[in-house]
Write a protein that holds these residues in place. Structure first.
Motif, PDB file in Angstrom:
ATOM      1  N   THR A  57       0.843  -1.194   0.000  1.00 57.15           N
ATOM      2  CA  THR A  57       0.000   0.000   0.000  1.00 57.15           C
ATOM      3  C   THR A  57       0.882   1.249   0.000  1.00 57.15           C
ATOM      4  O   THR A  57       2.104   1.166   0.162  1.00 57.15           O
ATOM      5  CB  THR A  57      -0.927   0.020   1.233  1.00 57.15           C
ATOM      6  N   THR A  58       0.250   2.378  -0.200  1.00 57.59           N
ATOM      7  CA  THR A  58       0.929   3.667  -0.108  1.00 57.59           C
ATOM      8  C   THR A  58       0.266   4.482   0.987  1.00 57.59           C
ATOM      9  O   THR A  58      -0.950   4.661   0.973  1.00 57.59           O
ATOM     10  CB  THR A  58       0.851   4.436  -1.443  1.00 57.59           C
ATOM     11  N   LYS A  60       0.066   8.125   3.095  1.00 60.90           N
ATOM     12  CA  LYS A  60       0.367   9.550   3.030  1.00 60.90           C
ATOM     13  C   LYS A  60       0.407  10.113   4.447  1.00 60.90           C
ATOM     14  O   LYS A  60      -0.471   9.807   5.263  1.00 60.90           O
ATOM     15  CB  LYS A  60      -0.697  10.283   2.214  1.00 60.90           C
ATOM     16  N   THR A  82       5.087  10.564   1.097  1.00 61.25           N
ATOM     17  CA  THR A  82       4.542   9.350   0.509  1.00 61.25           C
ATOM     18  C   THR A  82       5.423   8.178   0.932  1.00 61.25           C
ATOM     19  O   THR A  82       6.624   8.173   0.680  1.00 61.25           O
ATOM     20  CB  THR A  82       4.511   9.449  -1.024  1.00 61.25           C
ATOM     21  N   GLU A  84       5.926   4.127   0.703  1.00 58.52           N
ATOM     22  CA  GLU A  84       5.564   2.923  -0.036  1.00 58.52           C
ATOM     23  C   GLU A  84       5.785   1.683   0.831  1.00 58.52           C
ATOM     24  O   GLU A  84       6.893   1.454   1.318  1.00 58.52           O
ATOM     25  CB  GLU A  84       6.394   2.813  -1.318  1.00 58.52           C
TER      26      GLU A  84
END
Length: 218
Positions: A57-58, A60, A82, A84
């Motif tokens: 998933t990413t 934030k 961001t 990763e």
């Protein structure tokens, strides 16, 4: 040049040549360039669900940074980072975002921010390295006559596992390739291990005798 001397083996980016003359001879001396100091790393935890670590998933994250402008004036800016998360990442995995810390001192490189993955407990699965385990509740009749387990995987599939043999309390059914993704395994996965909690009912003498006769008959 005659008498030239190089002290050590350094990259040309790390040394400064200095020329001087003694007795009509010119010498070149190389001195190490002063490297800017880097601020100590900032460490933060990054909570992740087992689904996050299975699928990748990413995330934030908004942070506030103190910075010094060209004029020397300090200010605070907001920045969205961001992060990763790769499929198969494990608890304790560290993810480094270089130089995203405060920038408030001239000549000092901003700190790296290091996020450490913190795996949240899952309601159904338990992780052991690249393998997953799950404990299923089944009846005594299912243990004796066979059972088809149905469960939802971490990527949303419906998985059916048929077991035709008698299931004991110590029985473990291994489903290959249905565990966690292996981080550097080129698409490979660990195994899913099914364990069983068998609910044994209270039996009458007649029921016990009937089961004994059934199991001992040829």
């Amino acid at each position: 040049m005659e008498g030239s001397r190089v002290f050590g083996s350094r990259s040309h980016e790390d040394v400064i040549p200095r020329m001087y003359t003694v007795g009509g001879k010119t010498f070149v001396q190389f001195t190490q360039r002063d490297r800017p100091r880097k601020a100590a790393a900032i460490e933060k935890t990054l909570p992740c669900t087992l689904e996050d670590l299975y699928n990748g998933t990413t995330k934030k994250m908004t942070i506030s940074r103190n910075v010094v402008g060209a004029s020397g004036r300090k200010s605070t800016v907001e920045e969205v980072l961001t992060i990763e998360i790769k499929p198969g990442s494990k608890n304790g995995t560290k993810i480094t975002l270089p130089e995203k810390g405060h920038d408030v001192e001239r000549g000092v490189i901003p700190a790296d921010i290091i996020f450490t993955i913190e795996e949240k407990p899952h309601d159904f699965f338990k992780r052991h390295g690249d393998d997953l385990t799950v404990t299923l509740n089944i009846s005594f009749a299912q243990a004796l006559t066979g059972h088809t387990a149905q469960l939802a995987t971490l990527d949303g599939r419906n998985l059916r596992v048929s077991i035709d043999s008698i299931i004991s309390h110590t029985h473990e059914e291994v489903v290959k390739g249905e565990g966690m993704p292996i981080l550097k395994g080129r698409g490979e996965k660990g195994n899913l291990i099914l364990k069983f909690n068998i609910k044994i009912p209270k039996l009458t003498s007649e029921q016990k005798a009937g089961i004994r006769q059934l199991l001992t008959s040829s």
